[in-house]
Design a protein around this motif. Structure first.
Motif, mmCIF file in Angstrom:
data_model
loop_
_atom_site.group_PDB
_atom_site.id
_atom_site.type_symbol
_atom_site.label_atom_id
_atom_site.label_comp_id
_atom_site.label_asym_id
_atom_site.label_seq_id
_atom_site.Cartn_x
_atom_site.Cartn_y
_atom_site.Cartn_z
ATOM 1 N N ARG A 66 -5.352 -4.296 -8.049
ATOM 2 C CA ARG A 66 -6.209 -4.495 -6.867
ATOM 3 C C ARG A 66 -7.240 -3.388 -6.726
ATOM 4 O O ARG A 66 -8.202 -3.528 -5.979
ATOM 5 N N GLY A 67 -7.011 -2.249 -7.393
ATOM 6 C CA GLY A 67 -7.919 -1.109 -7.273
ATOM 7 C C GLY A 67 -7.906 -0.502 -5.881
ATOM 8 O O GLY A 67 -8.861 0.148 -5.454
ATOM 9 N N SER A 68 -6.791 -0.685 -5.205
ATOM 10 C CA SER A 68 -6.722 -0.282 -3.791
ATOM 11 C C SER A 68 -6.189 1.121 -3.583
ATOM 12 O O SER A 68 -6.255 1.659 -2.486
ATOM 13 N N GLY A 69 -5.617 1.732 -4.634
ATOM 14 C CA GLY A 69 -4.914 2.999 -4.456
ATOM 15 C C GLY A 69 -3.629 2.770 -3.683
ATOM 16 O O GLY A 69 -3.252 1.622 -3.388
ATOM 17 N N GLY A 70 -2.963 3.858 -3.331
ATOM 18 C CA GLY A 70 -1.708 3.733 -2.586
ATOM 19 C C GLY A 70 -0.974 5.055 -2.546
ATOM 20 O O GLY A 70 -1.451 6.062 -3.088
ATOM 21 N N SER A 71 0.161 5.042 -1.867
ATOM 22 C CA SER A 71 0.968 6.259 -1.773
ATOM 23 C C SER A 71 2.443 5.898 -1.929
ATOM 24 O O SER A 71 2.922 4.941 -1.308
ATOM 25 N N ASP A 79 0.822 -1.215 0.000
ATOM 26 C CA ASP A 79 0.000 0.000 0.000
ATOM 27 C C ASP A 79 0.856 1.266 0.000
ATOM 28 O O ASP A 79 0.419 2.314 -0.479
ATOM 29 N N LEU A 80 2.052 1.155 0.586
ATOM 30 C CA LEU A 80 2.901 2.326 0.789
ATOM 31 C C LEU A 80 4.314 1.990 0.330
ATOM 32 O O LEU A 80 4.881 0.983 0.774
ATOM 33 N N LEU A 81 4.872 2.818 -0.558
ATOM 34 C CA LEU A 81 6.229 2.551 -1.075
ATOM 35 C C LEU A 81 7.125 3.752 -0.820
ATOM 36 O O LEU A 81 6.750 4.893 -1.132
#
Ligand code: NDP
Length: 244
Positions: free
Chosen positions: A125-130, A78-80
């Motif tokens: 996944r269509g989950s979004g992220g940052s 989710d976060l990179l």
């Protein structure tokens, strides 16, 4: 401001030392499950000893094939934080093709590659992220003996903006932090000489270098939903260096 990453999975590159290591530890304190990527196994061993919940991945990110093999199965992220980088300092007239290629491979090409792997899965996944890229004040200001480093970080700033443009529609935000000098291993390599350090400090209105925690806090903010509408920015963490 409370920041929680409970239920999130984060990947941090260059997590063996310095800013990357402190970011990995801060993310776990905020509740994230962290994958720590670096190329020195000893650093990963000590990191896991300090924080057993961290998943270690040992790979040289300059090696495209090895990085692909190492990261393809890390699971949903989710976060990179693209933090790994090298600073090969030399006068412009002495830069070699090998130093140029090594710097661009780690500081730019590996960021593109790791981000592609992570963002493709986020999109699917269509989950979004940052995503936060760790750039530098050197992306926007010429610094003696830093020709290649400055060029890699300038490229990284523009990569950040194009990623923000193309990934935004999938609710994936991409920003960078652009610190001044921090006295990590990399910082000490360039700025231990007090005479040299003064040339930078004298141009920082706050009158001192940044601490590792200053950079980590800005990274956490940009990763978090507290910055939900912030996309494509290059955030100075420089005490005002770039403003003057
Ligand atoms: P450090 O040198 O302390 O740490 C860098 C980390 O990245 C190390 O764990 C290093 O591993 C890892 N790394 C380097 N190359 C690779 C590679 N090819 N594959 C995998 N891992 C790699 O640096 P900092 O913490 O100071 O820097 C972190 C980021 O902050 C960098 O992007 C840097 O450009 C940026 N920055 C730093 C500033 C400073 O003054 N320190 C100022 C502005 C920006 P190993 O030690 O094994 O090589």
């Amino acid at each position: 401001m409370e920041i929680s990453f409970a239920g999130k999975r984060a990947l941090v590159t260059g997590a063996g030392k310095g800013i990357g290591r402190a970011t990995a530890l801060a993310l776990t304190r905020c509740g994230a499950k962290v994958v720590a990527v670096t190329r020195t196994q000893d650093d990963l061993n000590s990191l896991v000893q300090e924080c057993p919940s961290i998943t270690p991945v040992c790979v040289d990110l300059a090696d495209w094939g090895a990085a692909k093999a190492a990261l393809e199965d890390v699971g949903p992220i989710d976060l990179l934080v693209n933090n790994a980088a090298c600073a090969n300092l030399q006068p412009f007239l002495e830069v070699t093709p090998e130093q140029f290629d090594q710097s661009f491979n780690v500081n730019v090409k590996a960021v593109l590659h790791v981000s592609q792997i992570v963002a493709r899965a986020m999109k699917a996944r269509g989950s979004g992220g940052s995503i936060v890229n760790v750039s530098s004040q050197a992306s926007q200001c010429a610094i003696r003996d830093h020709a290649v480093y400055c060029a890699t970080k300038a490229a990284l700033d523009m990569l950040t903006k194009v990623m923000a443009l193309e990934l935004g529609p999938y609710q994936i935000r991409v920003n960078s932090v652009n610190p001044t000098v921090v006295m990590t291993k990399m910082g000490r390599q360039g700025w231990s000489d007090p005479e040299k350090a003064r040339t930078i400090i004298s141009r920082i209105p706050l009158g001192h270098f940044a601490e590792v925690e200053d950079v980590v806090n800005s990274i956490l903010f940009l990763l978090s939903d507290k910055s939900n509408m912030t996309n494509g920015v290059t955030l100075p963490v420089d005490g005002g260096f770039l403003a003057c």
